[in-house]
Enzyme design. Sequence first.
Site, PDB file in Angstrom:
ATOM      1  N   CYS A 101      42.504  30.681  43.042  1.00  0.00           N
ATOM      2  CA  CYS A 101      43.059  31.921  43.596  1.00  0.00           C
ATOM      3  C   CYS A 101      42.551  32.204  45.010  1.00  0.00           C
ATOM      4  O   CYS A 101      42.991  33.153  45.644  1.00  0.00           O
ATOM      5  CB  CYS A 101      42.756  33.085  42.675  1.00  0.00           C
ATOM      6  SG  CYS A 101      43.330  32.805  40.996  1.00  0.00           S
ATOM      7  N   HIS A 151      43.512  39.452  46.350  1.00  0.00           N
ATOM      8  CA  HIS A 151      44.163  38.618  45.328  1.00  0.00           C
ATOM      9  C   HIS A 151      44.646  39.528  44.195  1.00  0.00           C
ATOM     10  O   HIS A 151      43.943  40.444  43.777  1.00  0.00           O
ATOM     11  CB  HIS A 151      43.159  37.590  44.804  1.00  0.00           C
ATOM     12  CG  HIS A 151      43.631  36.874  43.585  1.00  0.00           C
ATOM     13  ND1 HIS A 151      44.889  36.324  43.499  1.00  0.00           N
ATOM     14  CD2 HIS A 151      43.033  36.636  42.392  1.00  0.00           C
ATOM     15  CE1 HIS A 151      45.041  35.775  42.309  1.00  0.00           C
ATOM     16  NE2 HIS A 151      43.935  35.956  41.617  1.00  0.00           N
ATOM     17  N   ASN A 165      49.782  37.597  38.165  1.00  0.00           N
ATOM     18  CA  ASN A 165      48.792  36.859  38.932  1.00  0.00           C
ATOM     19  C   ASN A 165      49.364  35.468  39.223  1.00  0.00           C
ATOM     20  O   ASN A 165      49.549  34.680  38.310  1.00  0.00           O
ATOM     21  CB  ASN A 165      47.501  36.772  38.103  1.00  0.00           C
ATOM     22  CG  ASN A 165      46.410  35.955  38.785  1.00  0.00           C
ATOM     23  OD1 ASN A 165      46.659  35.235  39.738  1.00  0.00           O
ATOM     24  ND2 ASN A 165      45.200  36.063  38.262  1.00  0.00           N
TER      25      ASN A 165
END
Length: 333
Positions: A122, A258, A289
């Site tokens: 990520c 993020h 996500n």
Amino acid sequence: MAKIKPSKGAPYARILGVGGYRPTRVVPNEVILETIDSSDEWIRSRSGIETRHWASPEETVAVMSVEASGKAIADAGIEAGQIGAVVVSTVSHFQQTPAIATEIADRLGTNKAAAFDISAGCAGFGYGLTLAKSMVVEGSAAYVLVIGVERLSDLTDLEDRATAFLFGDGAGAVVVGPSQEPAIGPTVWGSEGDKSEVIKQTVPWTDYRDGEVEKFPAITQEGQAVFRWAVFEMAKVAQQALDAAGITSDELDVFIPHQANVRIIDSMVKTLKLPEHVTVARDIRTTGNTSAASIPLAMERLLATGEAKSGDTALVIGFGAGLVYAATVVTLP
Ligand SMILES: CC(C)(COP(=O)(O)OP(=O)(O)OC[C@H]1O[C@@H](n2cnc3c(N)ncnc32)[C@H](O)[C@@H]1OP(=O)(O)O)[C@@H](O)C(=O)NCCC(=O)NCCS
């Protein structure tokens, strides 16, 4: 000793254009509830997620990347042939070799641009952006295309209560090129391999091949450990990136963390004491996500909706599997 000519780069680098691609299929929480014992209310309140996108078989990593990149290149106002390097950050491209970046570079019509993949979970977008900035300033590429792309639905165990609702698919891309002024600040980045167990693939591919497990490998995580690390440690890293860029939170226009969990985002906003005027990306609500794609996708949406504007000063921070992280302050394209 022979004298080697130094390479000549630009004085500084900046993000010149951004583009995103979200798969056509929108998946509401109701679909997730078919395979786990949960509720729409729980998923919304604990993660912030209402819907996410899942890619069809045709929406491959390459197809989504080319779509997002085409928009970023047009937004930057350059031609694909001017791109000197293509960096693709992904953990969900299932063919080990060759790198998918080479196919994307070719499909876009770059002129034999250098192309390679990176794996930084990520934080992948921030890692790619940092490489791109260095290439532009060092002179090995005039323009660099950085792509964050994931098909995390391929790596999700839909029976795992801790992760089934979290992940989505998509691609985000930016073009990084020359600038007369600093427009990408110093990157604060790092890794904490001693915590590698908290987010990882369940088992290596070879265990599945050898019949040692029945289930295809998926991403697994210790949700609370990741949550605590993100809330306590990543707020400090975000502050360090602001300090390194010489920017106070009052001078900041936009915060694009993020998109892992809306409660992590809210908690970072609080810890950083971001003023009311700072626009905060909460794209997770409808995108889930998407790991390496989450920051450029959120950036593209904020600009498209007018919540952020070209020239705004934004703090971006990615963090995840590794554990790894990368934070920097950028001027929005
Ligand atoms: C995954 C996450 C949303 C879970 O939220 P949480 O508040 O930590 O949840 P917990 O695991 O502590 O569980 C709390 C309770 O909810 C229950 N629960 C867990 N998953 C559930 C689900 N999907 N639906 C309903 N209840 C659930 C647990 O059984 C527990 O019940 P109990 O209190 O009766 O024991 C959260 O930990 C998180 O977002 N972590 C970070 C994730 C992340 O960012 N990962 C990507 C890496 S960048």
